[in-house]
Motif scaffolding. Structure first.
Motif, PDB file in Angstrom:
ATOM      1  N   ILE B  91     -11.208  -1.695   6.757  1.00  0.00           N
ATOM      2  CA  ILE B  91     -11.859  -0.614   6.018  1.00  0.00           C
ATOM      3  C   ILE B  91     -11.261  -0.519   4.619  1.00  0.00           C
ATOM      4  O   ILE B  91     -10.083  -0.755   4.406  1.00  0.00           O
ATOM      5  CB  ILE B  91     -11.733   0.739   6.766  1.00  0.00           C
ATOM      6  CG1 ILE B  91     -12.577   1.801   6.087  1.00  0.00           C
ATOM      7  CG2 ILE B  91     -10.282   1.184   6.874  1.00  0.00           C
ATOM      8  CD1 ILE B  91     -12.876   2.998   6.965  1.00  0.00           C
ATOM      9  N   PHE B  93     -11.180   2.153   1.287  1.00  0.00           N
ATOM     10  CA  PHE B  93     -11.434   3.551   0.938  1.00  0.00           C
ATOM     11  C   PHE B  93     -11.706   3.697  -0.549  1.00  0.00           C
ATOM     12  O   PHE B  93     -11.570   2.750  -1.317  1.00  0.00           O
ATOM     13  CB  PHE B  93     -10.221   4.404   1.309  1.00  0.00           C
ATOM     14  CG  PHE B  93      -9.830   4.327   2.747  1.00  0.00           C
ATOM     15  CD1 PHE B  93     -10.464   5.112   3.690  1.00  0.00           C
ATOM     16  CD2 PHE B  93      -8.837   3.456   3.163  1.00  0.00           C
ATOM     17  CE1 PHE B  93     -10.104   5.047   5.030  1.00  0.00           C
ATOM     18  CE2 PHE B  93      -8.468   3.381   4.499  1.00  0.00           C
ATOM     19  CZ  PHE B  93      -9.107   4.181   5.425  1.00  0.00           C
ATOM     20  N   GLU B  95      -9.843   5.346  -2.535  1.00  0.00           N
ATOM     21  CA  GLU B  95      -8.554   5.074  -3.166  1.00  0.00           C
ATOM     22  C   GLU B  95      -8.090   3.726  -2.642  1.00  0.00           C
ATOM     23  O   GLU B  95      -8.323   3.392  -1.491  1.00  0.00           O
ATOM     24  CB  GLU B  95      -7.514   6.135  -2.787  1.00  0.00           C
ATOM     25  CG  GLU B  95      -8.043   7.550  -2.670  1.00  0.00           C
ATOM     26  CD  GLU B  95      -8.765   7.785  -1.346  1.00  0.00           C
ATOM     27  OE1 GLU B  95      -8.428   7.123  -0.360  1.00  0.00           O
ATOM     28  OE2 GLU B  95      -9.684   8.626  -1.329  1.00  0.00           O
ATOM     29  N   ARG B  97      -5.179   2.818  -1.895  1.00  0.00           N
ATOM     30  CA  ARG B  97      -4.150   3.018  -0.871  1.00  0.00           C
ATOM     31  C   ARG B  97      -3.217   1.816  -0.770  1.00  0.00           C
ATOM     32  O   ARG B  97      -2.964   1.293   0.321  1.00  0.00           O
ATOM     33  CB  ARG B  97      -4.772   3.313   0.493  1.00  0.00           C
ATOM     34  CG  ARG B  97      -5.664   4.540   0.457  1.00  0.00           C
ATOM     35  CD  ARG B  97      -5.953   5.069   1.827  1.00  0.00           C
ATOM     36  NE  ARG B  97      -6.929   6.149   1.767  1.00  0.00           N
ATOM     37  CZ  ARG B  97      -7.345   6.840   2.803  1.00  0.00           C
ATOM     38  NH1 ARG B  97      -6.879   6.564   3.999  1.00  0.00           N
ATOM     39  NH2 ARG B  97      -8.224   7.801   2.664  1.00  0.00           N
ATOM     40  N   LEU B  98      -2.716   1.381  -1.904  1.00  0.00           N
ATOM     41  CA  LEU B  98      -1.704   0.324  -1.889  1.00  0.00           C
ATOM     42  C   LEU B  98      -0.341   0.973  -1.711  1.00  0.00           C
ATOM     43  O   LEU B  98      -0.134   2.110  -2.132  1.00  0.00           O
ATOM     44  CB  LEU B  98      -1.730  -0.448  -3.213  1.00  0.00           C
ATOM     45  CG  LEU B  98      -3.070  -1.037  -3.623  1.00  0.00           C
ATOM     46  CD1 LEU B  98      -2.944  -1.769  -4.947  1.00  0.00           C
ATOM     47  CD2 LEU B  98      -3.603  -1.971  -2.556  1.00  0.00           C
ATOM     48  N   VAL B 110      -0.018  -7.051   3.994  1.00  0.00           N
ATOM     49  CA  VAL B 110      -0.191  -5.989   4.988  1.00  0.00           C
ATOM     50  C   VAL B 110      -1.450  -6.269   5.813  1.00  0.00           C
ATOM     51  O   VAL B 110      -1.489  -6.032   7.024  1.00  0.00           O
ATOM     52  CB  VAL B 110      -0.297  -4.612   4.293  1.00  0.00           C
ATOM     53  CG1 VAL B 110      -0.803  -3.544   5.247  1.00  0.00           C
ATOM     54  CG2 VAL B 110       1.053  -4.214   3.715  1.00  0.00           C
ATOM     55  N   ALA B 154      -6.967  -4.142  -2.856  1.00  0.00           N
ATOM     56  CA  ALA B 154      -7.352  -3.567  -1.566  1.00  0.00           C
ATOM     57  C   ALA B 154      -8.400  -4.443  -0.882  1.00  0.00           C
ATOM     58  O   ALA B 154      -8.369  -4.621   0.342  1.00  0.00           O
ATOM     59  CB  ALA B 154      -7.882  -2.150  -1.763  1.00  0.00           C
ATOM     60  N   ARG B 157      -6.653  -7.440   0.480  1.00  0.00           N
ATOM     61  CA  ARG B 157      -5.919  -7.056   1.683  1.00  0.00           C
ATOM     62  C   ARG B 157      -6.861  -6.947   2.881  1.00  0.00           C
ATOM     63  O   ARG B 157      -6.534  -7.367   3.992  1.00  0.00           O
ATOM     64  CB  ARG B 157      -5.227  -5.705   1.441  1.00  0.00           C
ATOM     65  CG  ARG B 157      -4.475  -5.157   2.635  1.00  0.00           C
ATOM     66  CD  ARG B 157      -3.826  -3.839   2.306  1.00  0.00           C
ATOM     67  NE  ARG B 157      -4.810  -2.797   2.040  1.00  0.00           N
ATOM     68  CZ  ARG B 157      -4.530  -1.600   1.509  1.00  0.00           C
ATOM     69  NH1 ARG B 157      -3.301  -1.310   1.177  1.00  0.00           N
ATOM     70  NH2 ARG B 157      -5.487  -0.720   1.292  1.00  0.00           N
ATOM     71  N   ALA B 158      -8.055  -6.395   2.623  1.00  0.00           N
ATOM     72  CA  ALA B 158      -9.021  -6.245   3.706  1.00  0.00           C
ATOM     73  C   ALA B 158      -9.533  -7.603   4.172  1.00  0.00           C
ATOM     74  O   ALA B 158      -9.834  -7.781   5.354  1.00  0.00           O
ATOM     75  CB  ALA B 158     -10.180  -5.365   3.247  1.00  0.00           C
TER      76      ALA B 158
END
Lengths: 287, 265
Positions: B91, B93, B95, B97-98, B110, B154, B157-158
Motif C-alpha cells: 500500500i 499512502f 504521505e 511515510r519514509l 523495508v 515510497a 519500496r512498495a
C-alpha cells in the motif's frame, strides 16, 4: 559594521588576548580563515569577560580577598595541578557523576521504555513516578545524610535520583509520540516485535531521549555540587568548601570554573551524540 | 533475452504485456462498520489480474476503508475477500511515510521485509530505485528529497518485493500539479512494465480516468457506478473522450454532494 569583511573580527581585533588565543589554537579542527572565524564567535563574550575581569583586578577595582583576578585563579590551578590535587578531585567528582548518571539514567530509561511501550505499565507506575518527581530531590539531602552519612552512596543516590526523572519523562514522551503513520507503514511491511522497536520506535524516540539526557547532565552537576559541598571528603565541591575554611578565594573560584568546564564538556558530549545519531534530522546537521 | 526485452518495453502499445504478476481479487458482500456507522454495506466486486481500478467517491464514502480491507490492514465485519493466489500486497499512502532516520536505500529495503538480509537484496533495491528514476540517491536522507522524490521512494519500496497487488490511497494528493502529472505517468509506466493489479483511491476524477481501466464510484458504502475506460494509453489529458467520461462521473458526484465540493474539477 555592515561591511562583510568587518562582520567578524579578524585576528588583529583580538590582539592582547594572547592567553585566549593560545587556547583557541589548541582546539582541534580550528582551521584558518572562515571556519576559524566561525569557531571564534561563541568565544568572544567569555574572552571579553575575562579581559574585563583581569583589567578590573589589575587596576585594583576588585579586592583580592573578594574576587581575585584570572591570573591568580590560573596560578592556583597550576599549583593544584602540580601537586596532583586537582586531578584527584576532578576524578572523584567525575566518577560520582558518571556512576549516578548510569544508575539513575539507566533506571529512568528502562522505566520510560516500559511505560512508553506498555499501557498497563503506564497505568501501574506513571502516576507514582510523577508524584515522586514533584519532590525536589535536593530536599532529601538531610534524609540522605541520615541514611548514608557522607559516604559515596549519598552522592550516588542524590545524583541518580536527580537524573532519573528527566530521562524517564523524555523517553516516555519520545516513545509515545513516535509517528503512528510510520508504525502503521512498518507493520504493513511485516515488521513487528524487536525489529519494529529497533528500527522505528527507538530511532523515533531518540531526539526526545537525547533532550532528556541533556537535562539530566545539567541536573547531574548541580546535584553533585550540592552533595559535595554538604558532605564529602573529596571532589571539586569539597575542594571549594575546604578552600573556604582557609579563605583561599582563588581556589573557590577555580572550583567554580572547573564545574563550568565539566558542564560544558558534558554538553559537548551530548552534542556529539546528537550529531552522530540524529544526522538524518535537519535540525541537528552540523551547525 | 531479446523477447523479454521487447515484452518489457514500456512503449509497447496495447494491454500490459509484462509477466502476469497481478492477482485477481474477488469481493463478496464485504461489510465494515465503525460503531453504529456502516461504512461499507455489501461490496461485490471482481478485479481481474493486472487490472488498474480507480475508486472515487465523496469523503467518508468508504473508499479508503475498502482499500485498507483489501490490503489486510483492516478486517471486514462480513463477507469475503479472496485473492486468486497468495501474493505480497502493498500500500502507498498520501504521505510517503519514509523512515527519516534511514537512508533512501534502507527505506526501499523495508519493502523486502525479512528478505532484506538476503545477498541479492542490495541489487534489487538499486533496481527498484532505477525504475522510479532515483538512481544515485540511495545514500541520501529522506529529508534531502522533495515531496515527489519521497513518493518515488515510497513507490520503489512498495514495488521492490514485486507484489501482485498494489493499493494506492491518494498517493499524489499532497503533490503540486506538475509533480502529480509526472508521478501519474511514472505509476502508469511501472504498472505496465510489471503488470501488478492496482487499486487507486483518489479524489481526483481526471487522475482516475487518466490511469484506470475501470473507475468505481462508491456512494454511501455501495458501488454506485462501475465504468470501464476503454481508451488507449498513454491517455492524452483534456481529450474529448476523457472529458465526456469525467463529466458523467462529476455529474453523479455533484448531485449527491452539493455541500461538499472538495473535488478537483
Amino acid at each position: 559594521m555592515t561591511n562583510e569583511s568587518h562582520a567578524l573580527p579578524g585576528p588583529g581585533a583580538l590582539a592582547g588576548v594572547s592567553a585566549a588565543r593560545r587556547r583557541l589554537r589548541a582546539l582541534p579542527g580550528v582551521a584558518a580563515s572562515a571556519p576559524l572565524r566561525q569557531a571564534l564567535v561563541p568565544w568572544l563574550l567569555p574572552i571579553a569577560l575575562v579581559v574585563a575581569w583581569q583589567a578590573a583586578a589589575s587596576l585594583g577595582l576588585l579586592r583580592s580577598n573578594v574576587l581575585p583576578g584570572p591570573a591568580s585563579v590560573l596560578a592556583a590551578g597550576w599549583r593544584l595541578t602540580l601537586s596532583g590535587e586537582l586531578a584527584d578531585h576532578i576524578a572523584a567528582s567525575t566518577a560520582r557523576a558518571v556512576a549516578g548518571l548510569v544508575v539513575g539514567g539507566g533506571l529512568g530509561f528502562a522505566l520510560g521504555l516500559l511505560n512508553g511501550l506498555s499501557r498497563s505499565g503506564e497505568r501501574l507506575l506513571d502516576s507514582s513516578i510523577q508524584m515522586v518527581r514533584t519532590i525536589p530531590h535536593l530536599a532529601l539531602v538531610p534524609l540522605v545524610i541520615l541514611w548514608f552519612g557522607i559516604d559515596e552512596e549519598a552522592k550516588l543516590f542524590l545524583v541518580a535520583l536527580g537524573v532519573l526523572f528527566p530521562v524517564y519523562v523524555n523517553t516516555f514522551h519520545g516513545i509515545r509520540t513516535v509517528d503512528a503513520q510510520l508504525l502503521e507503514m512498518a507493520r504493513s511491511y511485516g515488521m513487528g516485535g524487536l525489529e519494529l522497536f529497533r528500527r522505528v520506535v527507538l530511532p523515533g524516540a531518540l531526539p526526545s531521549i537525547l533532550v532528556g539526557l541533556r537535562y539530566a547532565l545539567g541536573i547531574m552537576w548541580l546535584t553533585l555540587i550540592v552533595a559535595e559541598t554538604i558532605a564529602a571528603r573529596s571532589g571539586i565541591g569539597y575542594l571549594a568548601m575546604n578552600a573556604r575554611e582557609f579563605m583561599l578565594v582563588d581556589v573557590v573560584i577555580l572550583a567554580i570554573l572547573v564545574y563550568a568546564l565539566l558542564g560544558k564538556l558534558a554538553d559537548v558530549v551530548v552534542r556529539t551524540l546528537e550529531r552522530r545519531f540524529l544526522a538524518w534530522h535537519p535540525g541537528f546537521r552540523d551547525a | 533475452m531479446t523477447a523479454i526485452t521487447i515484452a518489457r518495453d514500456p512503449m509497447a502499445v496495447g494491454e500490459p504485456t509484462a509477466p502476469r504478476r497481478g492477482v485477481g481479487i474477488a469481493l463478496l458482500g464485504v461489510r465494515r462498520s465503525f460503531g453504529p456507522r456502516e461504512v461499507l454495506r455489501g461490496i461485490d466486486l471482481a478485479v481481474e489480474a493486472g487490472q488498474f481500478v480507480a475508486v472515487v467517491g465523496p469523503s467518508g464514502c468508504g473508499k479508503s476503508t475498502l482499500l485498507r480491507l483489501l490490503n489486510g490492514i483492516d478486517a471486514p465485519d462480513g463477507g469475503r475477500i479472496a485473492f486468486e493466489r497468495p501474493t505480497a500486497a502493498r500500500i502507498m499512502f498520501q504521505e510517503a511515510r519514509l523512515l527519516p532516520w534511514a537512508r533512501v536505500a534502507d527505506n526501499v529495503a523495508v519493502g523486502l521485509g525479512p528478505r532484506r538480509k538476503e545477498p541479492g537484496a542490495p541489487a534489487r533495491v538499486l533496481e527498484a530505485l532505477a525504475a522510479v528514476g532515483l538512481s544515485g540517491r540511495e545514500a541520501d536522507w529522506p529529508a534531502a528529497l522533495s515531496g515527489g522524490q519521497r513518493q518515488r521512494v515510497a513507490l520503489a519500496r512498495a514495488l521492490v518485493s514485486e507484489p501482485g497487488f498494489l493499493a494506492l490511497d491518494e498517493p499524489f494528493g499532497a503533490l503540486d500539479a506538475l509533480t502529480r502529472i509526472g508521478m501519474q505517468s511514472l505509476l502508469e509506466r511501472v504498472w505496465r512494465e510489471q503488470g501488478f493489479t492496482a487499486v487507486l483511491v483518489t479524489h481526483d476524477v481526471s487522475e482516475a480516468l487518466a490511469l484506470a481501466d475501470r473507475v468505481l464510484l462508491i456512494e454511501e458504502g455501495r458501488i454506485a457506478l462501475d465504468l470501464p475506460v476503454d481508451l488507449p494509453r498513454p491517455r492524452r489529458r483534456g481529450s474529448v473522450a476523457l472529458a465526456a467520461l469525467e463529466e458523467r462521473i462529476l455529474r453523479i458526484l455533484l448531485r449527491q454532494d452539493r455541500d461538499q465540493p472538495d473535488y478537483m474539477i
